[in-house]
Write a protein that holds these residues in place. Structure first.
Motif, PDB file in Angstrom:
ATOM      1  N   HIS A  16       0.855  -1.192   0.000  1.00 41.64           N
ATOM      2  CA  HIS A  16       0.000   0.000   0.000  1.00 41.64           C
ATOM      3  C   HIS A  16       0.893   1.245   0.000  1.00 41.64           C
ATOM      4  N   PRO A  17       0.362   2.377  -0.440  1.00 38.90           N
ATOM      5  CA  PRO A  17       1.118   3.618  -0.344  1.00 38.90           C
ATOM      6  C   PRO A  17       1.443   3.952   1.112  1.00 38.90           C
ATOM      7  N   ASP A  18       2.662   4.076   1.416  1.00 37.81           N
ATOM      8  CA  ASP A  18       3.362   4.420   2.659  1.00 37.81           C
ATOM      9  C   ASP A  18       4.272   3.293   3.131  1.00 37.81           C
ATOM     10  N   ASP A  19       4.016   2.032   2.692  1.00 39.51           N
ATOM     11  CA  ASP A  19       4.878   0.932   3.130  1.00 39.51           C
ATOM     12  C   ASP A  19       6.313   1.107   2.657  1.00 39.51           C
ATOM     13  N   GLU A  20       6.482   1.694   1.471  1.00 42.72           N
ATOM     14  CA  GLU A  20       7.834   1.917   0.950  1.00 42.72           C
ATOM     15  C   GLU A  20       8.605   2.916   1.811  1.00 42.72           C
ATOM     16  N   ILE A  66       0.658   9.989  -3.055  1.00 42.19           N
ATOM     17  CA  ILE A  66       1.720   9.322  -3.814  1.00 42.19           C
ATOM     18  C   ILE A  66       2.446  10.332  -4.695  1.00 42.19           C
ATOM     19  N   LYS A  67       1.685  11.197  -5.357  1.00 42.48           N
ATOM     20  CA  LYS A  67       2.306  12.190  -6.248  1.00 42.48           C
ATOM     21  C   LYS A  67       3.274  13.083  -5.472  1.00 42.48           C
ATOM     22  N   LEU A 190       9.891  13.169   6.365  1.00 44.66           N
ATOM     23  CA  LEU A 190       9.071  14.064   5.554  1.00 44.66           C
ATOM     24  C   LEU A 190       8.197  13.271   4.600  1.00 44.66           C
ATOM     25  N   GLY A 191       8.745  12.186   4.033  1.00 41.43           N
ATOM     26  CA  GLY A 191       7.946  11.338   3.168  1.00 41.43           C
ATOM     27  C   GLY A 191       6.720  10.803   3.886  1.00 41.43           C
ATOM     28  N   MET A 192       6.900  10.382   5.146  1.00 42.96           N
ATOM     29  CA  MET A 192       5.755   9.887   5.913  1.00 42.96           C
ATOM     30  C   MET A 192       4.786  11.006   6.224  1.00 42.96           C
ATOM     31  N   GLN A 198      -2.066   8.863   6.567  1.00 45.63           N
ATOM     32  CA  GLN A 198      -1.534   7.654   7.198  1.00 45.63           C
ATOM     33  C   GLN A 198      -0.603   7.936   8.373  1.00 45.63           C
ATOM     34  N   SER A 199      -0.125   9.152   8.512  1.00 43.24           N
ATOM     35  CA  SER A 199       0.783   9.470   9.611  1.00 43.24           C
ATOM     36  C   SER A 199      -0.013   9.747  10.881  1.00 43.24           C
ATOM     37  N   HIS A 200       0.583   9.434  12.035  1.00 45.09           N
ATOM     38  CA  HIS A 200      -0.107   9.551  13.317  1.00 45.09           C
ATOM     39  C   HIS A 200       0.846  10.114  14.364  1.00 45.09           C
TER      40      HIS A 200
END
Length: 237
Positions: A16-20, A66-67, A190-192, A198-200
């Motif tokens: 899923h987007p964020d796992d990377e 994602i973009k 920063l990516g997260m 999805q960030s907490h």
């Protein structure tokens, strides 16, 4: 073991987007800055109930995120394999042979077309069924065979996420640590942050403090300040 990342073509599998970002955001920053090519193959995304104030995130929101993340890390390309609620959090209903064939040759970022030198995928001990299925399908797709007939990436790594050890089966510690510097860790954080849905805040497995703490722990275990841990599945010297 030392790696000249400038010479690598890296393919990351993200269920899923964020796992990377969670698993190898620091490595992507380090490698891309050195001159590597970096590609991300997402498996699925859909509308998701969550613990945010709104109570859900939409696939449309996730694509916008994602973009932003792709631009931040300067990925060479990315692709979503199986979008939609029929697959999101339901990858265990997709036949293994179909996922394996997608990874081997069906996707625009398939092993056959891209011919990566480094592949990264989730660790199979994740509690999440989509992570487990992705890990097993990549493992099958990269099975040993005649390298003259099928492309064999030189380095295959399983990345970790903070909650992987929640399962009761014993998990060996990572046997490869990639050293990070502070700017590379900040790139990851920063990516997260750019994955805003999805960030907490802490305590959470996707909080900034969790990601920094894991980087400090893995770095310490290798005698450096910061690092990301991986399990080596293949390493051809």
């Amino acid at each position: 073991m030392t790696t000249d990342w400038s010479q690598e073509r890296i393919l990351v599998y993200a269920p899923h987007p964020d796992d990377e970002i969670l698993g190898c955001g620091g490595l992507m920053s380090k490698a891309k800055s050195a001159g590597a090519e970096v590609f991300v193959q997402f498996l699925t995304v859909g509308d998701t109930a969550d613990q945010s104030p709104k109570g859900f995130s939409t696939a449309e929101e996730r694509y916008a995120e994602i973009k932003k993340v792709s631009d931040h890390f300067r990925w060479d390309d990315w692709h979503m394999a199986l979008p939609g609620d029929a697959h999101h959090l339901r990858l265990d209903t997709v036949p293994r042979v179909d996922l394996t064939q997608l990874i081997e040759r069906g996707s625009p970022l398939s092993i056959e077309r891209l011919r990566p030198t480094v592949v990264l995928a989730p660790h199979r001990t994740s509690y999440n069924q989509d992570h487990q299925v992705t890990a097993e399908a990549v493992h099958t797709a990269l099975r040993p065979s005649n390298a003259a007939l099928r492309h064999h990436p030189r380095l295959v790594l399983a990345y970790e996420e903070a909650a992987d050890q929640w399962r009761s089966e014993p998990v060996a510690p990572p046997n490869l640590v990639v050293e990070l510097d502070e700017p590379q860790l900040l790139d990851k954080l920063l990516g997260m942050e750019l994955y805003g849905s999805q960030s907490h805040t802490h305590p959470h497995t996707r909080s900034e403090l969790t990601l920094r703490s894991l980087a400090v722990l893995r770095g310490m275990q290798a005698g450096v300040a910061l690092g990301e841990g991986f399990h080596v599945l293949r390493c051809l010297a």
